[in-house]
Design a protein around this motif. Structure first.
Motif, short mmCIF file in Angstrom:
data_model
loop_
_atom_site.label_atom_id
_atom_site.label_comp_id
_atom_site.label_asym_id
_atom_site.label_seq_id
_atom_site.Cartn_x
_atom_site.Cartn_y
_atom_site.Cartn_z
N SER A 205 0.83 -1.20 0.00
CA SER A 205 0.00 0.00 0.00
C SER A 205 0.87 1.25 0.00
O SER A 205 0.59 2.23 -0.70
CB SER A 205 -0.91 0.01 1.23
N SER B 106 2.37 1.65 -3.60
CA SER B 106 1.41 2.14 -4.59
C SER B 106 1.05 3.58 -4.32
O SER B 106 0.86 4.39 -5.24
CB SER B 106 0.16 1.26 -4.61
N ARG C 200 -2.11 0.08 -7.52
CA ARG C 200 -2.09 -1.03 -6.57
C ARG C 200 -2.28 -2.35 -7.31
O ARG C 200 -1.57 -3.34 -7.05
CB ARG C 200 -3.18 -0.86 -5.51
#
Length: 427
Positions: free
Chosen positions: A16, A19, A146
């Motif tokens: 996370s 991204s 992502r």
């Protein structure tokens, strides 16, 4: 549970974070492009003075620097408010671009000026072709990227993010500049969750500011490097104005390259895997000589990337020595900007292979992204003595006093270090 205990066990998901770093670099390109698009009538002397100024160290900073760093920092802190972030621009510079309603400082800050908690939405920056606002871009791009990142993850190897001491304080001295650890499983996001205290992020929101202020945009880059346990594992180099002969994000003109040991490779956003990354995956399966062969023409074609203004003295000595041994082309490629030099080592078309600068002049935020990306192609970045960069240093100690030597081939890097230490190259 006390707030201090909560902070001690705060987790962050590395995928996370990666991204978000990539998406926020794209969003941060918007104010950089917008300021550059002002017409001569709009950019009069009064406006120019208000958006471009000198810092205490004499370097130039623009409004775009602060805006870009604010966008990236905001995105990362939305995932983990207390994560350690070290940016080139001071908090005072970043504060110029934060709405008054936002809290500017975090009680848990250390001595890093950029460790401010910023929790509100991103600045609303209009642009054509990329949606109505940078917030729109951020939301859309982050989800898309992502998914792209998840698709990039190798099913056989990845970064070892297991808890505890690995027994190793730096990558081993081998051709695998940062060997991948054991597999983490098939895309299990939870496998990438680690203690936030193990992570540091370095940001250069606008590398090449001097060129940018002059209206020269080819070398302008945005740099973000993610460090885990002092090892760079993911990096982004984003070019707001694109890269010659490379694909850009649709309807944007923006180019971005990203990767590292976290995803076991180097990729172009919206494109494929970079050639050097794919080749390295093949090379590491087959034993090869630890030393370069001076009779191999491909080695003799390798070229150094240097700034023209810094091409004499020890830098010239290095080029001449390696060239005399058949390991480097005698003529370097002249390039400005740390980000652009790193990019040339990764996707350059002129056999760029070595960035040799064994003296002060760069900082941690200039090299963190490059360090992560080079490891994914079998390269290496160290100081002039061959020591890996210490990313635990504070913002006030961020200058790379012992310089940097970066190469996309660990063997050429080792040879360069050896000759430098044995020789008497002086400025």
């Amino acid at each position: 549970m006390s707030s201090s205990l909560n902070a001690a066990v705060e987790k962050v998901n590395l995928l996370s974070l990666a991204s978000s770093a990539l998406a926020s670099c794209v969003a941060a390109s918007l104010p950089i492009r917008k300021l550059a698009s002002m017409s001569p009538d709009e950019m009069n002397d009064e406006v120019r003075k208000s958006v471009s100024r000198h810092k205490l160290d004499g370097s130039i900073v623009t409004d775009a620097d602060g805006q870009a760093q604010h966008i990236i920092t905001s995105a990362l802190r939305s995932l983990c408010p207390d994560i350690r972030i070290v940016g080139e621009e001071s908090q005072q510079e970043v504060d110029r671009h934060i709405p008054a309603k936002q809290p500017l400082h975090n009680d848990h800050d250390d001595d890093h000026d950029d460790a401010a908690r910023i929790s509100d939405s991103l600045p609303m920056t209009s642009t054509s072709g990329l949606g109505e606002t940078s917030s729109d871009v951020q939301v859309e791009m982050e989800e898309r990227l992502r998914q792209e990142l998840m698709g990039r993850i190798s099913l056989s190897t990845s970064l070892d993010v297991s808890e505890g001491d690995t027994g190793e304080t730096s990558p081993p001295d081998s051709l695998l500049a940062f060997p991948a650890g054991p597999p983490l499983g098939k895309g299990a996001m939870s496998s990438y969750e680690i203690d936030a205290s193990r992570v540091a992020i370095f940001i250069d929101p606008l590398d090449g500011t001097n060129s940018y202020a002059k209206g020269e945009y080819d070398v302008v880059t945005i740099l973000v490097g993610i460090i885990v346990d002092d090892h760079p594992c993911f990096g982004v180099i984003c070019k707001p104005f694109g890269q010659l002969d490379q694909p850009t994000l649709p309807n944007s003109g923006i180019f971005a390259i990203y990767g590292g040991t976290l995803i076991d490779g180097l990729y172009i956003t919206g494109g494929g895997e970079c050639a050097k990354s794919a080749q390295f995956k093949i090379d590491r399966l087959t034993p090869r000589s630890e030393r370069l062969d001076p009779n191999n023409q491909s080695h003799a074609d390798a070229r150094a990337v240097i700034s023209k203004s810094r091409s004499k003295g020890v830098v010239r000595d290095c080029i001449d020595d390696l060239s005399s041994r058949g390991l480097l082309h005698p003529e370097p490629v002249y390039v400005s900007g740390a980000g652009e030099k790193a990019l040339r080592l990764l996707v350059g078309s002129k056999h760029e292979a070595l960035w040799f600068f064994p003296k002060p002049g760069t900082s941690l935020w200039d090299v963190a992204a490059a360090d992560a990306l080079l490891r994914s192609v079998g390269g290496r970045l160290t100081d002039k003595n061959g020591h890996y960069i210490d990313y635990s240093k504070s913002r006030q100690e961020a200058e790379n006093i012992n310089g940097i030597i970066a190469c996309n081939d660990a063997r050429l890097h080792s040879e360069c270090i050896r000759l430098f230490l044995e020789g008497n190259w002086k400025d």
